[in-house]
Design a protein around this motif. Structure first.
Motif, PDB file in Angstrom:
ATOM      1  N   PHE B 265       0.843  -1.200   0.000  1.00 13.29           N
ATOM      2  CA  PHE B 265       0.000   0.000   0.000  1.00 13.29           C
ATOM      3  C   PHE B 265       0.884   1.259   0.000  1.00 13.29           C
ATOM      4  N   LEU B 266       1.901   1.248   0.871  1.00 13.37           N
ATOM      5  CA  LEU B 266       2.823   2.384   0.944  1.00 13.37           C
ATOM      6  C   LEU B 266       3.575   2.554  -0.384  1.00 13.37           C
ATOM      7  N   TYR B 267       4.028   1.431  -0.929  1.00 13.31           N
ATOM      8  CA  TYR B 267       4.739   1.473  -2.217  1.00 13.31           C
ATOM      9  C   TYR B 267       3.823   2.083  -3.292  1.00 13.31           C
ATOM     10  N   ALA B 268       2.574   1.622  -3.342  1.00 14.24           N
ATOM     11  CA  ALA B 268       1.628   2.090  -4.366  1.00 14.24           C
ATOM     12  C   ALA B 268       1.338   3.579  -4.200  1.00 14.24           C
ATOM     13  N   VAL B 269       1.131   4.010  -2.962  1.00 13.06           N
ATOM     14  CA  VAL B 269       0.800   5.416  -2.714  1.00 13.06           C
ATOM     15  C   VAL B 269       1.985   6.313  -3.110  1.00 13.06           C
ATOM     16  N   VAL B 270       3.189   5.912  -2.710  1.00 10.79           N
ATOM     17  CA  VAL B 270       4.376   6.729  -3.037  1.00 10.79           C
ATOM     18  C   VAL B 270       4.567   6.779  -4.559  1.00 10.79           C
ATOM     19  N   TYR B 271       4.448   5.613  -5.205  1.00 14.35           N
ATOM     20  CA  TYR B 271       4.640   5.571  -6.663  1.00 14.35           C
ATOM     21  C   TYR B 271       3.587   6.436  -7.366  1.00 14.35           C
ATOM     22  N   ALA B 272       2.328   6.283  -6.950  1.00 17.60           N
ATOM     23  CA  ALA B 272       1.239   7.041  -7.596  1.00 17.60           C
ATOM     24  C   ALA B 272       1.434   8.538  -7.368  1.00 17.60           C
ATOM     25  N   LEU B 273       1.881   8.921  -6.164  1.00 15.20           N
ATOM     26  CA  LEU B 273       2.093  10.350  -5.875  1.00 15.20           C
ATOM     27  C   LEU B 273       3.209  10.924  -6.752  1.00 15.20           C
ATOM     28  N   LEU B 274       4.286  10.147  -6.909  1.00 14.77           N
ATOM     29  CA  LEU B 274       5.388  10.622  -7.755  1.00 14.77           C
ATOM     30  C   LEU B 274       4.913  10.812  -9.201  1.00 14.77           C
ATOM     31  N   ALA B 275       4.155   9.824  -9.692  1.00 14.25           N
ATOM     32  CA  ALA B 275       3.633   9.915 -11.071  1.00 14.25           C
ATOM     33  C   ALA B 275       2.695  11.112 -11.196  1.00 14.25           C
ATOM     34  N   LEU B 276       1.900  11.336 -10.153  1.00 13.89           N
ATOM     35  CA  LEU B 276       0.945  12.454 -10.152  1.00 13.89           C
ATOM     36  C   LEU B 276       1.675  13.805 -10.176  1.00 13.89           C
ATOM     37  N   VAL B 277       2.715  13.919  -9.361  1.00 17.19           N
ATOM     38  CA  VAL B 277       3.498  15.176  -9.324  1.00 17.19           C
ATOM     39  C   VAL B 277       4.117  15.439 -10.700  1.00 17.19           C
ATOM     40  N   LEU B 278       4.645  14.385 -11.306  1.00 16.80           N
ATOM     41  CA  LEU B 278       5.241  14.520 -12.642  1.00 16.80           C
ATOM     42  C   LEU B 278       4.179  14.935 -13.670  1.00 16.80           C
ATOM     43  N   ALA B 279       3.009  14.327 -13.562  1.00 12.06           N
ATOM     44  CA  ALA B 279       1.896  14.655 -14.481  1.00 12.06           C
ATOM     45  C   ALA B 279       1.500  16.122 -14.313  1.00 12.06           C
ATOM     46  N   ILE B 280       1.458  16.586 -13.066  1.00 11.59           N
ATOM     47  CA  ILE B 280       1.093  17.994 -12.801  1.00 11.59           C
ATOM     48  C   ILE B 280       2.136  18.932 -13.414  1.00 11.59           C
TER      49      ILE B 280
END
Lengths: 308, 288
Positions: B265-280
């Protein structure tokens, strides 16, 4: 902060880069300003750069050079967006929603609370004549009804500046007239309207000033009075006394006789008065019709000239 | 409020996609039908109730993963390009909405839609397995009661296996990561390119252990080794979210599925947040 100009555009340029690194200037060194409280027409042929300019004013596209200030703020600034609204040509909304839901969604984008939203939605649906159809899914709406929803969403924030892109495109005469009346009523409320349209008769009827662009460049800008010069006047008389037409022929531009009626084409206002003095008691005056150059005449003339 | 409004609209729009509805209905239908498959297959009668349940779990989780990946791709690829094609984005971004609010709202809408679809599939899956286990337990218990047989020859059946729930959560987490990757791509590529890029990332990410071993292979050149290592560390490790073996074979290496799920869960949240920041960051400078 109060600003005298709703829009100030200086040296605005947008160059689209091609695949081979070459560039096409959609908008080139555009300079104009729109005063608060006026209806400003923005016209040009297809591909002239009207929509590109509008998108830069909204912050959807970024200029290659130059600046655009909207309500005193750089284009795309959140503060500017609070005071601005936009109605695109043929607006599209989420089809699964009804008009009330669409407006509720847009109201939330202005951070309005549930009570304020409910009140606003009722007021807007009523204003655009969709009070009875507010609960129907948008997929059942006609183009005119969708345009009314578009107008309603543009009025949510009671904006100071409204940017309309082809608002009457494809509408029936009734809807067309309603939108014209709405634009005029917005001017009465002191709002600024930036109107991009191909309907030149609309622009001529409602706009205070007009800018004509062609191939991304500003060709002409000014008020209707400045742009459209007074045309000739046609004086129609009947049963002229013998010799009167011969006396008038050197004074007027052109004479045309039809039966017992004679039409006199006069260029200047001074000559009109002279002719009227000359025909007094010597013929029956049928009509005096001043003719004015239309915006369409001017537009066609300018675009053809530039293309040459 | 703005992010939530965009998220809600995204959910409403996504759930009305015909392709998503069809996939969901077919998957749920197949999970329910798997109940009868296990009863009719001859090998299950030879191997007993445990084999039946194992097959049900394997089939159900596999179906959910397959459907979820497809739904994540179909949903994710159109998140931004469709808004531009339909021109809905113009009226939204012309309002006082920042670009990051728009991207976060779209992502939140996508993962909420995936939560709803995964939740529906998960409930049906768990109910199907529980029903099968409960149905098998009753005759066994009555036989034991009637004949007074204890221990020898009877098969212990666990009606509710908590690991099924962890399995469903892990599957959802991998959809969340895939959605974040596809959302990132959708700020750059068209829908079609994005679909294939997303699918490729999933396949390579699923084979991350192979990629890792290729990076350490004897014959590989230094550049190739670096390339494999970069791919291994940059792409999400989707194979780590797919734990059917551990679910089917409790004796397998993971001692505590709850703790493992929390780590993922932690891995998924961190990965998704990084991808989201990059997308932004990309979307901030993207012209629409």
């Amino acid at each position: 902060m109060s600003v005298a100009e709703a829009i100030v555009v200086q040296g605005l340029t947008k160059v689209y880069k091609g695949r081979l690194g070459d560039g096409v200037a959609a908008v080139n060194d555009l300079n104009f300003q729109v005063n608060q409280g006026e209806i400003f027409g923005f016209i040009g042929p297809n591909g002239a750069g009207k929509t590109t300019t509008i998108k830069m004013l909204l912050g959807l596209l970024f200029p290659t050079a130059g600046t655009a200030l909207v309500m005193g703020k750089p284009a795309g600034d959140i503060d500017a967006k609070h005071k601005t609204s936009y109605l695109p040509e043929s607006p599209y909304f989420y089809e699964h929603m009804n008009a009330g839901e669409v407006l509720d969604f847009y109201c939330q984008l202005f951070r309005m609370g549930p009570g304020a939203r409910k009140e606003k939605i009722g007021e807007l649906l009523d204003r655009v004549g969709l009070a009875k159809d507010g609960q129907r899914a948008l997929r059942q709406y006609s183009k005119g009804m969708l345009q009314r929803v578009g107008i309603a969403q543009a009025l949510i924030n009671d904006p100071d500046l409204l940017i309309f892109d082809e608002p009457t495109s494809g509408l029936d005469p009734i809807a067309h007239k309603d939108i014209q009346d709405l634009i005029l009523s917005l001017r009465d409320q002191g709002k600024t309207v930036f109107l991009s349209s191909h309907q030149l008769s609309d622009v001529e009827r409602v706009c205070d000033r007009v800018a004509i662009i062609n191939r991304g460049e500003l060709v002409k800008i000014g008020s209707m009075e400045e742009l459209l010069h007074a045309g000739r006047t046609i004086i129609t008389i009947s049963k002229p006394q013998t010799g009167l037409v011969d006396q008038l022929t050197p004074v007027v531009e052109h004479v045309a006789a039809e039966g017992d009626r004679v039409r006199l084409y006069v260029e200047s206002e001074e000559t009109v008065h002279n002719v009227l003095d000359m025909i007094r008691d010597k013929a029956s005056l049928i009509s005096v019709v001043p003719q004015r150059q239309t915006l369409e005449d001017l537009f066609v003339e300018i675009v053809r000239e530039v293309r040459k | 409020m703005i992010i939530w409004a965009i998220a809600k609209t995204t959910v409403g729009d996504a759930l009305r996609k015909k392709v998503l509805q069809i996939f969901l209905v077919v998957t749920i239908g197949l999970i329910v039908l798997s109940l009868s498959f296990s009863q009719t297959l001859s090998f299950s009668s030879q191997r007993g109730v445990s084999a039946d349940l194992m097959m049900l779990k394997s089939f159900g989780l596999g179906l959910m993963a397959l459907a979820g990946i497809f739904i994540s791709l179909v949903l994710g690829v159109s998140l931004i390009p469709q808004e531009i094609e339909r021109r809905t984005i113009y009226t939204i971004l012309a309002k006082p909405v920042t670009r990051y609010e728009f991207i976060i709202g779209k992502f939140l809408g996508a993962i909420l839609t995936l939560a709803i679809t995964t939740g529906l599939m998960g409930v049906v899956f768990i109910a199907t397995v529980v029903l099968k286990a409960w149905g098998a337990e009753q005759p066994a218990l009555s036989k034991v009661a009637a004949q007074g047989i204890t221990g020898v020859g009877t098969e212990k059946v666990q009606v509710f296996d908590m690991n099924m729930l962890w399995g469903v959560i892990l599957i959802y987490l991998q959809f969340m990561v895939l959605s974040s990757v596809v959302l990132l791509f959708s700020t750059i590529f068209t829908s079609t390119v994005n679909f294939f890029m997303g699918a490729a990332v999933y396949v390579v990410g699923f084979a991350s252990t192979i990629v890792q071993s290729l990076g350490g292979a004897e014959g590989a050149g230094p550049f190739l080794k670096i390339f494999y290592k970069v791919v291994f560390y940059v792409l999400p490790r989707f194979d780590q979210f797919n734990m059917p073996n551990q679910l089917l074979h409790p004796e397998a290496s993971i001692a505590n599925m709850g703790i493992y799920t929390m780590r993922m869960f932690l891995y998924a949240v961190v990965y998704a947040l990084l991808a989201l920041v990059l997308a932004i960051l990309i979307f901030q400078n993207r012209e629409v």
